[in-house]
Design a protein around this motif. Structure first.
Motif, PDB file in Angstrom:
ATOM      1  N   ARG A  38      -4.342   7.086  27.314  1.00  0.00           N
ATOM      2  CA  ARG A  38      -3.336   7.986  26.742  1.00  0.00           C
ATOM      3  C   ARG A  38      -3.952   9.060  25.843  1.00  0.00           C
ATOM      4  O   ARG A  38      -3.269   9.970  25.413  1.00  0.00           O
ATOM      5  CB  ARG A  38      -2.302   7.194  25.945  1.00  0.00           C
ATOM      6  N   GLU A  39      -5.253   8.933  25.547  1.00  0.00           N
ATOM      7  CA  GLU A  39      -5.978   9.842  24.658  1.00  0.00           C
ATOM      8  C   GLU A  39      -5.302   9.964  23.294  1.00  0.00           C
ATOM      9  O   GLU A  39      -4.991  11.044  22.815  1.00  0.00           O
ATOM     10  CB  GLU A  39      -6.190  11.208  25.306  1.00  0.00           C
ATOM     11  N   VAL A  40      -5.100   8.794  22.669  1.00  0.00           N
ATOM     12  CA  VAL A  40      -4.488   8.714  21.349  1.00  0.00           C
ATOM     13  C   VAL A  40      -5.256   7.708  20.497  1.00  0.00           C
ATOM     14  O   VAL A  40      -5.933   6.827  21.023  1.00  0.00           O
ATOM     15  CB  VAL A  40      -2.999   8.288  21.415  1.00  0.00           C
ATOM     16  N   LEU A  57       1.255   4.546  17.077  1.00  0.00           N
ATOM     17  CA  LEU A  57       0.558   5.764  17.442  1.00  0.00           C
ATOM     18  C   LEU A  57       0.176   6.500  16.173  1.00  0.00           C
ATOM     19  O   LEU A  57       0.988   6.691  15.279  1.00  0.00           O
ATOM     20  CB  LEU A  57       1.461   6.658  18.304  1.00  0.00           C
ATOM     21  N   GLU A  60      -2.488  12.061  18.623  1.00  0.00           N
ATOM     22  CA  GLU A  60      -2.827  12.423  19.997  1.00  0.00           C
ATOM     23  C   GLU A  60      -4.016  13.369  19.974  1.00  0.00           C
ATOM     24  O   GLU A  60      -4.177  14.153  19.048  1.00  0.00           O
ATOM     25  CB  GLU A  60      -1.646  13.122  20.675  1.00  0.00           C
TER      26      GLU A  60
END
Length: 97
Positions: A38-40, A57, A60
């Motif tokens: 998810r590139e987070v 989260l 990002e």
């Protein structure tokens, strides 16, 4: 409130079930993971037994950013108490390289 005394990265999973890698513990006491799919970044209170109920989260990845940029940003804004070997490698400061 979680007792953050005597915490070490050795007490936390290196990799989560979703493939996220541990980056380290920031100076605020949050464990930070990198999710490459998810590139987070994920962070919060992760209990050593793997309880992820408090993880959320965190950030990002921006356009043209890498995980190394995120590691450096955390260093500059919050600071790190401890970095994982993975974070050291992506940052390019691993002594073994």
């Amino acid at each position: 409130m979680v007792d953050r005394s005597n915490r070490s990265l050795e007490r936390y999973p290196r990799q989560l079930e979703d493939g996220s890698q541990i980056l380290g513990m920031d100076a605020a006491g949050s464990i930070v993971y990198w999710d490459p799919v998810r590139e987070v970044t994920l962070g919060g209170d992760v209990l050593p037994d793997g309880d992820l109920s408090e993880i959320e989260l965190r950030r990002e990845l921006g356009v043209n950013e890498t995980v190394a940029d995120v590691v450096e940003e955390i260093e500059e804004t919050v600071g790190w108490d401890e970095l994982s070997e993975y974070a050291e490698k992506v940052r390019g400061t691993d002594d073994d390289e």
